[in-house]
Scaffold this active site. Structure first.
Site, PDB file in Angstrom:
ATOM      1  N   HIS A   1       0.851  -1.195   0.000  1.00 30.55           N
ATOM      2  CA  HIS A   1       0.000   0.000   0.000  1.00 30.55           C
ATOM      3  C   HIS A   1       0.884   1.242   0.000  1.00 30.55           C
ATOM      4  CE1 HIS A   1      -3.783  -2.089   1.832  1.00 30.55           C
ATOM      5  NE2 HIS A   1      -3.185  -2.843   0.922  1.00 30.55           N
TER       6      HIS A   1
ATOM      7  N   GLU B   1       0.861   3.969   1.690  1.00 27.19           N
ATOM      8  CA  GLU B   1       1.296   4.452   2.996  1.00 27.19           C
ATOM      9  C   GLU B   1       2.469   3.625   3.536  1.00 27.19           C
ATOM     10  OE1 GLU B   1      -3.296   4.809   2.946  1.00 27.19           O
ATOM     11  OE2 GLU B   1      -1.776   3.472   2.121  1.00 27.19           O
TER      12      GLU B   1
ATOM     13  N   CYS C   1      -6.380   1.915   5.576  1.00 24.80           N
ATOM     14  CA  CYS C   1      -6.960   0.655   6.052  1.00 24.80           C
ATOM     15  C   CYS C   1      -6.368   0.320   7.425  1.00 24.80           C
ATOM     16  CB  CYS C   1      -6.654  -0.460   5.061  1.00 24.80           C
ATOM     17  SG  CYS C   1      -4.900  -0.936   5.016  1.00 24.80           S
TER      18      CYS C   1
ATOM     19  N   CYS D   1      -2.496  -0.135   7.407  1.00 28.16           N
ATOM     20  CA  CYS D   1      -1.780   1.136   7.292  1.00 28.16           C
ATOM     21  C   CYS D   1      -1.931   1.990   8.547  1.00 28.16           C
ATOM     22  CB  CYS D   1      -2.240   1.879   6.052  1.00 28.16           C
ATOM     23  SG  CYS D   1      -1.765   1.023   4.519  1.00 28.16           S
TER      24      CYS D   1
END
Length: 162
Positions: A47, A49, A77, A80
């Site tokens: 992801h 992040e 999410c 993260c």
């Protein structure tokens, strides 16, 4: 947020879900900029992040990123959100909420959990319309592409549409 949006656009061009993240230090300098890379790297943790946190930690030589601000185009999410806490970032600014999997304010409130020993200042809704539109256009194009592929393969289109 504009830098994170640019990273999101690039991720989308590369076939990734168009989410971008930028980590900024206290002086306003970009420490790391990333877009999603889950498909590209075949990595479920790819992801934007997470990648930005990894890059910034390597650049600074410190896994604690205190005094930094994470800009993310979509509400992070659970994975993260947990990583942001572990990295000890000071502030999170995100664009559009994620009503399905958002772990900051929409579905879960991980950063508000009193059992955790770190608090993050949170600002949501920054350039939310632009961030949301980017996601909507990406998924709309994928649905159209899926239908077109089914048409060329001679399958029933009605089986693909919601």
């Amino acid at each position: 947020m504009r830098a994170a949006l640019a990273a999101a656009v690039e991720a989308g061009v590369n076939g990734e879900v168009p989410i971008g993240a930028a980590l900024i230090n206290a002086d306003g300098e970009i420490l790391a900029l990333a877009g999603n890379r889950t498909r590209t790297d075949c990595d479920p943790t790819g992801h934007a992040e997470i990648i930005a946190l990894r890059l910034a930690a390597q650049a600074t030589g410190n896994f604690r990123l205190t005094g930094t601000t994470m800009y993310a185009t979509i509400e992070p999410c659970a994975m993260c959100a947990g990583a942001l806490i572990q990295a000890r970032i000071s502030r999170l600014v995100y664009g559009a909420p994620d009503e399905r999997a958002g772990a900051i304010q929409s579905v879960f409130r991980i950063c508000d959990e009193t059992a955790l020993n770190h608090r993050i200042a949170i600002t949501g809704g920054v350039l939310a319309d632009e961030c949301r539109l980017l996601m909507q256009q990406f998924f709309q194009a994928r649905r159209v592409s899926k239908v077109e592929n089914r048409k060329t393969e001679g399958e029933s289109v009605s089986a693909v549409l919601p």
